[in-house]
Design a protein around this motif. Structure first.
Motif, mmCIF file in Angstrom:
data_model
loop_
_atom_site.group_PDB
_atom_site.id
_atom_site.type_symbol
_atom_site.label_atom_id
_atom_site.label_comp_id
_atom_site.label_asym_id
_atom_site.label_seq_id
_atom_site.Cartn_x
_atom_site.Cartn_y
_atom_site.Cartn_z
ATOM 1 N N GLY A 34 34.745 -4.063 -34.608
ATOM 2 C CA GLY A 34 34.748 -5.369 -35.248
ATOM 3 C C GLY A 34 33.372 -5.969 -35.376
ATOM 4 O O GLY A 34 33.214 -7.192 -35.408
ATOM 5 N N VAL A 35 32.353 -5.111 -35.419
ATOM 6 C CA VAL A 35 30.985 -5.580 -35.635
ATOM 7 C C VAL A 35 30.407 -4.815 -36.817
ATOM 8 O O VAL A 35 30.689 -3.636 -37.005
ATOM 9 C CB VAL A 35 30.101 -5.390 -34.388
ATOM 10 C CG1 VAL A 35 30.467 -6.391 -33.320
ATOM 11 C CG2 VAL A 35 30.220 -3.972 -33.837
ATOM 12 N N ASP A 36 29.606 -5.498 -37.626
ATOM 13 C CA ASP A 36 28.989 -4.895 -38.801
ATOM 14 C C ASP A 36 27.532 -4.563 -38.511
ATOM 15 O O ASP A 36 26.699 -5.453 -38.372
ATOM 16 C CB ASP A 36 29.052 -5.854 -40.004
ATOM 17 C CG ASP A 36 30.443 -5.917 -40.602
ATOM 18 O OD1 ASP A 36 31.162 -4.911 -40.500
ATOM 19 O OD2 ASP A 36 30.805 -6.970 -41.143
ATOM 20 N N GLY A 37 27.241 -3.312 -38.411
ATOM 21 C CA GLY A 37 25.868 -2.879 -38.203
ATOM 22 C C GLY A 37 25.220 -3.515 -36.999
ATOM 23 O O GLY A 37 24.169 -4.154 -37.127
ATOM 24 N N PRO A 38 25.773 -3.331 -35.817
ATOM 25 C CA PRO A 38 25.184 -3.975 -34.631
ATOM 26 C C PRO A 38 23.798 -3.435 -34.328
ATOM 27 O O PRO A 38 23.578 -2.221 -34.358
ATOM 28 C CB PRO A 38 26.165 -3.620 -33.511
ATOM 29 C CG PRO A 38 26.824 -2.359 -33.969
ATOM 30 C CD PRO A 38 26.930 -2.484 -35.463
ATOM 31 N N VAL A 39 22.870 -4.329 -34.061
ATOM 32 C CA VAL A 39 21.488 -3.909 -33.797
ATOM 33 C C VAL A 39 20.931 -4.476 -32.497
ATOM 34 O O VAL A 39 19.861 -4.083 -32.060
ATOM 35 C CB VAL A 39 20.553 -4.307 -34.961
ATOM 36 C CG1 VAL A 39 20.828 -3.449 -36.178
ATOM 37 C CG2 VAL A 39 20.698 -5.778 -35.304
ATOM 38 N N GLY A 40 21.637 -5.399 -31.885
ATOM 39 C CA GLY A 40 21.177 -5.954 -30.625
ATOM 40 C C GLY A 40 22.350 -6.191 -29.698
ATOM 41 O O GLY A 40 23.451 -6.526 -30.150
#
Lengths: 402, 489
Positions: A79-85
């Motif tokens: 349920g996250v779009d492109g998590p980066v942090g």
């Protein structure tokens, strides 16, 4: 006269009593030892049978963590779009994840991966922000780097924006306070629109206002943030030709942001020589005060001493220990440095507790299955030994555990 | 038991260690200095010899090209952020900015400034002015906003490559008065369709690889080679676009050979996209003049010709048979080739260097010595004529769009694209310069939208702005407000 030779009952001599007591004690000790051994055998048998039934890595089988073994994949947050942090709260109950795609929110999850809430910098739409690294301090305040606006936003634990650092020594509250020539009342909302050079503020009960802001120092491009053990904020800066690392003392972060004027220390210079860095993503420090910098475009980790003098670099080269594109890094309490290799799609772990860094192991592999990565970027370890890894192109945060 | 257990575990770990893949690493991009002293470590930043995740000769260590590129070009490892379409920081030298300013104008010269939009826009968001008709490009003094891309080139191949319509290409069907089959050719694009990450996509006058503007390739992948050429001046644009069908032997000469009216041919998309099987040359000869005085456009053209059509032929003045394509032979003799009359036609391609080996001099046909510059993005593209170069680059896929100012008044006989706005010509000074593709369109994507009336008539998609820089037809008003009597406020 007869003489009675009736033997009197045998009266234990003092030495005989002691012998019996000693024998009894030995029997009991032996019984305890046997029981203990039996218990151990049962435990071993249980673990062995459990392993045979469902082979798992050793750390997961044994009740206590064992050093120098890779962690095991547990599950993923979706349920996250492109998590980066990714970062967690001090009580280990909350996980904050920044998104690079979709609505570009900071999402809050519980330990089980249930979405609790989400938030974003005040006054921005998805296209107006480019969130990357996130860190949480001991007071549960959430710091988020917005690469698009060149700002380090500050939120409370529930996502209400408190402030933001928009230049090395300028905060939103400081700038607005100076503009209105007074202190800001509680509940004032603050935001930043860098492309249009505007600071936004909204006093309680009033309409939103905009003030033109010209950065006093254009050499400011924060990217990665971490807190050290003292609560100092370490952040990397990728200003062209001036790639380096800065440290804001905890005292300045914990003081009034309306009078923010930290004594910033910095080290490193841009390049690919010894002691130089190129597009550093993250930096952190160990218990001895050494600094480790994720030197992205040089494919290595650069190490500096407590006095910021260059020490060495490692992770450069071919083989299991060679880094492709190092991004987020994390140091655990055993001084094992975890490095997320975004393009290599693995996490590489080095032991930096000794005199020289030693490669330990990798975990993960390219792909989309459980335990596989597709452009992992950031890593965070909570107080229970759980690892959270932002797996950008698989749109999930993976949870691993020792 | 305990020993057995630990022995078993250690054994398993040992086996696991043996099966761990070995990876070679290092360094982003690079590749511009493949010398004995140069570091070849840079190769391994993207490629793997034995553990690659992608094939087709790329041997990339990542599973997708877009994902690999945006692992840096998302703002974390490069200054050009193609995801959001911005320069994160100032990227250009003052000299480069000056030359770009000379080519594009003062506002476009701002490209490269920190916080300014990328010239091509972004793939997820773009920073646009949207509606200000007085400023078609970024102006830091104006209020701008970053919004999701609503029209763009789809290049994200992380899940699957999606073929897209190539508007303004393909054959024209006179019956349906539309592109063949009712649709245009399609192409699946990714970053490397247009860009060469090695930075050697261009070619100089000697045919040697050189860096090009934005590491753009000499010709886009899938365009199948050169379709469009141009004169150094506007001479060849005195006629309209090459017809997609019918004979140009009479009044509508081919754009390429337009200045060589003595020759004619019936042309059915000779080497453009998607119509390779329809070659039907019936005229005796038709000259295509390319790249006078150097060979920079020479070999790629032949490569495309051969690959697309399997062309073999005979050099008309030497009777030397050529083909399949041999770059060495082409380079030595590289002047003129004649398609053999093995089908129903004869076709002559005239490549026209003015020098050649004494044993095999260039032809003396004056038509082959006519100066005819061949400006391609990799060949002669530089910052001083960036606008023109971009127009030719775009036109290699969108080959029916390129037109001169005369296209406003000259019927192309292409019923779909009969009259057209100027869309590419030599740069000219003055107050009314020719416009090219990139003056109005973003290459990557745009957040500018078009409502019903202004929607792209080809795609038929409501809201599709055809990667225009401004909403609706604000681009028109940008230049023509006086023409149509609008008063800008």
């Amino acid at each position: 006269m007869t003489t009675s030779n009736v033997e009197s009952p045998a009266v234990p001599t003092p030495s005989g009593v002691e012998e019996e007591q000693e024998d009894e004690r030995k029997r009991r000790v032996l019984l305890l030892i046997l029981l203990f051994l039996l218990l151990i055998c049962c435990c071993v048998a249980f673990l062995f049978l459990r392993y045979l039934a469902k082979p798992q890595p050793l750390p997961q089988l044994l009740p206590v963590p064992i050093s120098n073994y890779p962690p095991a994949y547990k599950f993923s947050f979706v349920g996250v779009d492109g998590p980066v942090g990714v970062a967690g709260s001090p009580d280990n109950q909350r996980v904050y994840v920044t998104e690079s795609e979709g609505q570009r929110l900071i999402k809050i999850f519980d330990r089980s991966g249930n979405l609790i809430g989400s938030f974003s910098p005040f006054g921005t739409r998805p296209g107006d922000r480019e969130l990357f690294d996130v860190a949480v301090d001991a007071s549960s305040r959430v710091f988020v780097v917005d690469r698009y606006n060149n700002v380090i936003d500050l939120f409370d634990a529930n996502g209400d924006q408190l402030d933001g650092i928009i230049a090395p020594n300028v905060t939103l509250s400081k700038f607005v306070s100076q503009h209105i020539s007074g202190s800001l009342p509680a509940g004032t909302k603050l935001g930043y629109d860098a492309p249009n050079h505007l600071v936004l503020y909204q006093l309680p009960g009033q309409a939103e206002q905009k003030i033109k802001f010209t950065p006093p120092d254009t050499n400011w491009a924060p990217l990665g943030i971490r807190f050290d053990q003292q609560g100092d904020l370490i952040y990397t800066d990728i200003t062209p030709d001036l790639h380096r690392v800065h440290i804001i003392p905890a005292a300045d972060l914990n003081g009034s942001w309306a009078t923010f004027n930290p004594t910033i220390r910095e080290f490193g210079s841009q390049g690919n020589g010894n002691g130089q860095i190129s597009f550093p993503y993250d930096a952190l420090t160990d218990s001895k005060g050494n600094f480790y910098v994720s030197d992205g475009d040089n494919s290595r980790i650069v190490m500096f001493g407590p006095n910021f003098s260059y020490t060495t670099f490692f992770g450069f080269g071919s083989g299991d220990d060679g880094l492709n594109l190092p991004r987020g890094i994390w140091l655990d309490d055993k001084e094992h440095l975890h490095v997320v290799d975004a393009v290599g799609a693995v996490v590489r772990v080095y032991d930096v507790s000794g005199t020289a860094p030693q490669f330990l192991y990798n975990f993960g592999a390219p792909g989309a299955a459980d335990g596989q990565f597709n452009y992992p970027i950031d890593i965070y370890m909570d107080g229970t030994g759980r690892l959270y890894i932002a797996d950008r192109d698989n749109n999930r945060v993976q949870v691993w555990s020792y | 038991m305990k020993k057995l257990f630990f022995a078993l575990v250690i054994g398993l770990l040992f086996i696991a260690a043996l099966t761990t893949t070995a990876l070679a690493d290092n360094g982003p991009h690079g590749g511009t200095a493949f010398t004995s002293s140069g570091s070849m470590d840079a190769c391994a930043s993207c490629h793997r010899a034995h553990t690659a995740q992608t094939g087709n000769s790329t041997l990339l260590k990542a599973s997708s090209i877009y994902g690999l590129c945006t692992s840096c070009h998302d703002g974390t490892g490069a200054y050009t952020d193609v995801v959001d379409g911005i320069y994160n920081t100032t990227t250009m030298s003052s000299a480069t900015k000056t030359s770009l300013t000379n080519s594009f104008g003062s506002q476009e010269g701002l490209q490269g400034d920190a916080g300014a939009p990328l010239f091509g826009g972004g793939f997820v968001n773009t920073l646009e002015i949207h509606t200000d008709p007085g400023n078609r490009v970024y102006n830091p003094s104006l209020s701008v906003s970053s919004d999701p891309v609503v029209s763009g080139h789809l290049v994200d191949d992380r899940t699957a490559e999606t073929p897209q319509n190539v508007w303004g290409s393909g054959n024209y069907n006179t019956t349906t008065q539309a592109s063949t089959g009712g649709s245009n050719p399609t192409l699946a694009l990714t970053c490397t369709s247009c860009h060469d990450p090695h930075g050697n996509a261009g070619q100089n006058g000697s045919g040697l690889a050189i860096p090009s503007y934005r590491i753009l390739k000499y010709t886009p992948d899938g365009s199948n080679g050169y379709e469009i050429t141009s004169a150094a001046g506007a001479a060849l644009f005195t006629t309209a676009l090459k017809p997609e069908s019918g004979s140009d032997a009479t009044s509508v000469p081919d754009i390429v050979g337009g200045s060589l009216g003595a020759y004619s041919a019936t042309v059915l998309e000779p080497y453009g996209m998607g119509a390779n099987s329809t070659d039907n040359y019936t005229a005796t000869s038709h000259w295509y003049t390319l790249n006078t005085n150097n060979a920079s456009g020479f070999d790629p053209f032949l490569v495309a010709l051969y690959q697309g059509h399997g062309v073999t032929g005979t050099m008309p003045w030497t009777s030397v048979t050529f083909g399949p394509y041999d770059p060495v032979t082409a380079g030595l003799h590289g002047v003129s080739y004649q398609r053999p009359a093995t089908t129903n036609s004869t076709k002559v391609y005239c490549f026209n260097p003015t020098t050649g080996p004494a044993s095999n001099p260039p032809p003396t046909n004056s038509n082959c010595t006519t100066a005819n510059g061949f400006t391609q993005i990799g060949a002669s593209f530089d910052n001083s004529n960036a606008r023109l170069g971009m127009a030719f680059f775009c036109s290699q896929c969108h080959d029916r769009y390129l037109n001169s100012r005369n296209g406003l008044t000259t019927n192309t006989t292409d019923l779909l694209f009969m009259f057209q706005h100027d869309s590419g010509a030599a740069p000219s000074a003055g107050s009314n310069p020719n416009v090219t593709c990139v003056d109005c369109h973003n290459a990557h994507g745009t957040s500018a939208a078009a409502t019903t009336l202004a929607s792209d008539p080809l795609s038929g998609v409501n809201g599709d702005s055809s990667i225009l820089k401004l909403d609706n037809r604000a681009m028109c008003v940008n230049c023509h407000s006086g023409d149509v009597g609008f008063t800008l406020k």
